[in-house]
Design a protein around this motif. Sequence first.
Motif, PDB file in Angstrom:
ATOM      1  N   VAL A   1       0.862  -1.190   0.000  1.00  0.00           N
ATOM      2  CA  VAL A   1       0.000   0.000   0.000  1.00  0.00           C
ATOM      3  C   VAL A   1       0.894   1.233   0.000  1.00  0.00           C
ATOM      4  CG1 VAL A   1      -1.736   1.348   1.271  1.00  0.00           C
ATOM      5  CG2 VAL A   1      -1.878  -1.145   1.280  1.00  0.00           C
ATOM      6  N   VAL A   2       0.656   2.132  -0.950  1.00  0.00           N
ATOM      7  CA  VAL A   2       1.364   3.414  -0.970  1.00  0.00           C
ATOM      8  C   VAL A   2       0.367   4.504  -0.592  1.00  0.00           C
ATOM      9  CG1 VAL A   2       2.657   5.076  -2.373  1.00  0.00           C
ATOM     10  CG2 VAL A   2       2.897   2.623  -2.813  1.00  0.00           C
ATOM     11  N   LEU A   3       0.689   5.228   0.466  1.00  0.00           N
ATOM     12  CA  LEU A   3      -0.129   6.375   0.870  1.00  0.00           C
ATOM     13  C   LEU A   3       0.564   7.629   0.353  1.00  0.00           C
ATOM     14  CD1 LEU A   3      -1.026   5.896   4.643  1.00  0.00           C
ATOM     15  CD2 LEU A   3      -2.632   6.453   2.820  1.00  0.00           C
ATOM     16  N   LEU A   4      -0.158   8.463  -0.360  1.00  0.00           N
ATOM     17  CA  LEU A   4       0.450   9.699  -0.897  1.00  0.00           C
ATOM     18  C   LEU A   4      -0.354  10.892  -0.417  1.00  0.00           C
ATOM     19  CD1 LEU A   4       1.800  10.358  -4.451  1.00  0.00           C
ATOM     20  CD2 LEU A   4       0.130  11.941  -3.470  1.00  0.00           C
ATOM     21  N   ASP A   5       0.331  11.915   0.051  1.00  0.00           N
ATOM     22  CA  ASP A   5      -0.353  13.144   0.461  1.00  0.00           C
ATOM     23  C   ASP A   5       0.497  14.339   0.042  1.00  0.00           C
ATOM     24  OD1 ASP A   5      -2.858  13.540   2.635  1.00  0.00           O
ATOM     25  OD2 ASP A   5      -1.569  15.307   2.402  1.00  0.00           O
ATOM     26  N   ILE A   6      -0.176  15.476  -0.054  1.00  0.00           N
ATOM     27  CA  ILE A   6       0.526  16.696  -0.455  1.00  0.00           C
ATOM     28  C   ILE A   6       1.218  17.356   0.751  1.00  0.00           C
ATOM     29  CG2 ILE A   6      -1.414  18.298  -0.119  1.00  0.00           C
ATOM     30  CD1 ILE A   6      -0.804  19.400  -2.915  1.00  0.00           C
ATOM     31  N   LYS A   7       0.724  17.027   1.944  1.00  0.00           N
ATOM     32  CA  LYS A   7       1.269  17.629   3.184  1.00  0.00           C
ATOM     33  C   LYS A   7       2.600  16.953   3.535  1.00  0.00           C
ATOM     34  CE  LYS A   7      -2.482  17.841   5.915  1.00  0.00           C
ATOM     35  NZ  LYS A   7      -3.211  17.366   7.101  1.00  0.00           N
ATOM     36  N   GLU A   8       3.655  17.719   3.602  1.00  0.00           N
ATOM     37  CA  GLU A   8       5.012  17.200   3.821  1.00  0.00           C
ATOM     38  C   GLU A   8       5.096  16.261   5.046  1.00  0.00           C
ATOM     39  OE1 GLU A   8       7.615  18.256   1.689  1.00  0.00           O
ATOM     40  OE2 GLU A   8       8.768  16.662   2.688  1.00  0.00           O
ATOM     41  N   GLY A   9       5.531  15.047   4.813  1.00  0.00           N
ATOM     42  CA  GLY A   9       5.780  14.102   5.906  1.00  0.00           C
ATOM     43  C   GLY A   9       4.544  13.404   6.467  1.00  0.00           C
ATOM     44  N   PHE A  10       3.364  13.864   6.084  1.00  0.00           N
ATOM     45  CA  PHE A  10       2.115  13.367   6.694  1.00  0.00           C
ATOM     46  C   PHE A  10       1.870  11.896   6.345  1.00  0.00           C
ATOM     47  CE2 PHE A  10      -2.674  13.399   6.854  1.00  0.00           C
ATOM     48  CZ  PHE A  10      -2.788  13.633   8.213  1.00  0.00           C
ATOM     49  N   ALA A  11       1.960  11.564   5.045  1.00  0.00           N
ATOM     50  CA  ALA A  11       1.716  10.176   4.624  1.00  0.00           C
ATOM     51  C   ALA A  11       2.799   9.256   5.186  1.00  0.00           C
ATOM     52  CB  ALA A  11       1.677  10.095   3.098  1.00  0.00           C
ATOM     53  N   GLU A  12       4.027   9.766   5.248  1.00  0.00           N
ATOM     54  CA  GLU A  12       5.123   8.972   5.807  1.00  0.00           C
ATOM     55  C   GLU A  12       4.805   8.613   7.265  1.00  0.00           C
ATOM     56  OE1 GLU A  12       5.391  11.588   3.888  1.00  0.00           O
ATOM     57  OE2 GLU A  12       7.188  11.548   2.634  1.00  0.00           O
ATOM     58  N   GLY A  13       4.303   9.601   8.001  1.00  0.00           N
ATOM     59  CA  GLY A  13       3.967   9.379   9.412  1.00  0.00           C
ATOM     60  C   GLY A  13       2.828   8.371   9.567  1.00  0.00           C
ATOM     61  N   LYS A  14       1.788   8.528   8.737  1.00  0.00           N
ATOM     62  CA  LYS A  14       0.642   7.595   8.832  1.00  0.00           C
ATOM     63  C   LYS A  14       1.099   6.176   8.489  1.00  0.00           C
ATOM     64  CE  LYS A  14      -2.866  10.325   9.861  1.00  0.00           C
ATOM     65  NZ  LYS A  14      -4.188  10.422   9.356  1.00  0.00           N
ATOM     66  N   ALA A  15       1.934   6.044   7.457  1.00  0.00           N
ATOM     67  CA  ALA A  15       2.397   4.715   7.040  1.00  0.00           C
ATOM     68  C   ALA A  15       3.239   4.076   8.146  1.00  0.00           C
ATOM     69  CB  ALA A  15       3.199   4.826   5.746  1.00  0.00           C
ATOM     70  N   MET A  16       4.108   4.885   8.758  1.00  0.00           N
ATOM     71  CA  MET A  16       4.971   4.347   9.822  1.00  0.00           C
ATOM     72  C   MET A  16       4.118   3.875  11.006  1.00  0.00           C
ATOM     73  SD  MET A  16       8.155   6.274  11.702  1.00  0.00           S
ATOM     74  CE  MET A  16       8.964   6.836  10.229  1.00  0.00           C
ATOM     75  N   ASP A  17       3.124   4.678  11.355  1.00  0.00           N
ATOM     76  CA  ASP A  17       2.238   4.322  12.478  1.00  0.00           C
ATOM     77  C   ASP A  17       1.502   3.007  12.176  1.00  0.00           C
ATOM     78  OD1 ASP A  17       0.888   4.579  14.878  1.00  0.00           O
ATOM     79  OD2 ASP A  17      -0.447   6.186  14.209  1.00  0.00           O
ATOM     80  N   ILE A  18       0.998   2.877  10.939  1.00  0.00           N
ATOM     81  CA  ILE A  18       0.287   1.643  10.559  1.00  0.00           C
ATOM     82  C   ILE A  18       1.260   0.458  10.592  1.00  0.00           C
ATOM     83  CG2 ILE A  18      -0.885   0.443   8.639  1.00  0.00           C
ATOM     84  CD1 ILE A  18      -2.083   3.220   7.882  1.00  0.00           C
ATOM     85  N   MET A  19       2.462   0.645  10.042  1.00  0.00           N
ATOM     86  CA  MET A  19       3.444  -0.455  10.002  1.00  0.00           C
ATOM     87  C   MET A  19       3.841  -0.920  11.412  1.00  0.00           C
ATOM     88  SD  MET A  19       4.119  -1.676   7.093  1.00  0.00           S
ATOM     89  CE  MET A  19       5.704  -2.471   7.091  1.00  0.00           C
ATOM     90  N   GLN A  20       3.751  -0.006  12.362  1.00  0.00           N
ATOM     91  CA  GLN A  20       4.122  -0.384  13.731  1.00  0.00           C
ATOM     92  C   GLN A  20       3.013  -1.177  14.433  1.00  0.00           C
ATOM     93  OE1 GLN A  20       5.558   3.346  15.387  1.00  0.00           O
ATOM     94  NE2 GLN A  20       7.393   3.281  14.099  1.00  0.00           N
ATOM     95  N   CYS A  21       1.897  -1.411  13.718  1.00  0.00           N
ATOM     96  CA  CYS A  21       0.849  -2.327  14.212  1.00  0.00           C
ATOM     97  C   CYS A  21       1.154  -3.768  13.809  1.00  0.00           C
ATOM     98  CB  CYS A  21      -0.516  -1.994  13.590  1.00  0.00           C
ATOM     99  SG  CYS A  21      -1.159  -0.385  13.966  1.00  0.00           S
TER     100      CYS A  21
END
Length: 311
Positions: free
Chosen positions: A28-48
């Motif tokens: 799953v690739v999450l893409l957002d225009i807000k700098e770092g936001f999608a990276e943060g959401k992906a990291m949080d999900i991966m830590q589940c």
Amino acid sequence: MKVTIVGAGNVGATCADVISYRGIASEVVLLDIKEGFAEGKAMDIMQCATNTGFNTKVIGVTNDYSKTANSDVVVITSGIPRKPGMTREELIGINAGIVKTVAENVLAHSPNTIVVVVSNPMDTMTYLALKSTGLPKNRIIGMGGALDSSRFRYYLSQALDKPSNDVSAMVIGGHGDTTMIPLTRLASYNGIPVSEFLSQDALDKVAASTMVGGATLTGLLGTSAWYAPGASVAYLVDSILNDQKKMIACSVFLEGEYGQNDICIGVPCIIGKNGVEQIVDITLNDAEKALFAKSADAVRNMNADLKSVLV
Ligand SMILES: NC(=O)C1=CN([C@@H]2O[C@H](COP(=O)(O)OP(=O)(O)OC[C@H]3O[C@@H](n4cnc5c(N)ncnc54)[C@H](O)[C@@H]3O)[C@@H](O)[C@H]2O)C=CC1
Ligand SMILES: O=C([O-])CC(=O)C(=O)O
């Protein structure tokens, strides 16, 4: 199988969470225009992953479409949600430009993908994505009916005081507070018409609550809902990626079905690996036909506002 979700906000991130938790896609690739936001959401999900036991790889990117290349499905949830007191239709001014640009960007990197449109006003955004990209109609699917139907089943289950999964029911028509058509006549509790258990007055209240289901949550939450929307998108994506051929109410381009042409609006569809594999053109009674025609008129009026975006 690879899924891209554009817009890592409430709905997009929830969808990524459900897809990974249920192992629906391998990537799953999450893409957002807000700098770092999608990276943060992906990291949080991966830590589940270790605690919930999934192996899906979720990554987040800031506006880097190269990472979305060769996605099997792309979900568009980018855009603004409504605030209490607003209609979905009021979002068109900002969301139309976002959806058009995003659809073009994702197709440049995934020319064979199936696109699922979620941003509101969803029926009009689906029509916009179809017209602006020229994709075949089986590859553009608007998600709204899956959510509205799950809300209808919830409200029926509350009235019956029985589990939602024992209730079968569908909402067709536009994904708007006044354009949805909960098909009460066809709803059943374990195959038995719900009218055997509930009065007409109770059924009318269920239908009315369903239609304003999104507005009710927006009033309670201060922004629109995300758990059921995210889960509804994941349900649709599962049927595509795993070729389940589920019947799901989706907003799709009609060419004569339900007496309509040149419009995207919610109707029952068979959803599989080719996207929309069949539009199920059921026989409506006269009252339902009239409601569908009125709903289509309202969606078509909204589509007229796309003129400046579709030049
Ligand atoms: N069809 C349906 O059944 C439903 C539709 N919606 C709609 O989905 C949309 C998203 O809702 P939420 O996730 O709650 O909103 P949100 O505000 O939490 O997330 C939207 C995200 O889109 C991002 N975004 C904006 N422009 C972008 C662009 N050009 N490229 C990439 N990302 C961009 C924002 O940065 C934000 O993170 C809204 O339009 C909402 O009305 C929401 C629920 C159900
Ligand atoms: O209510 C909204 O604006 C978001 C939406 O489409 C829904 O939750 O049904």
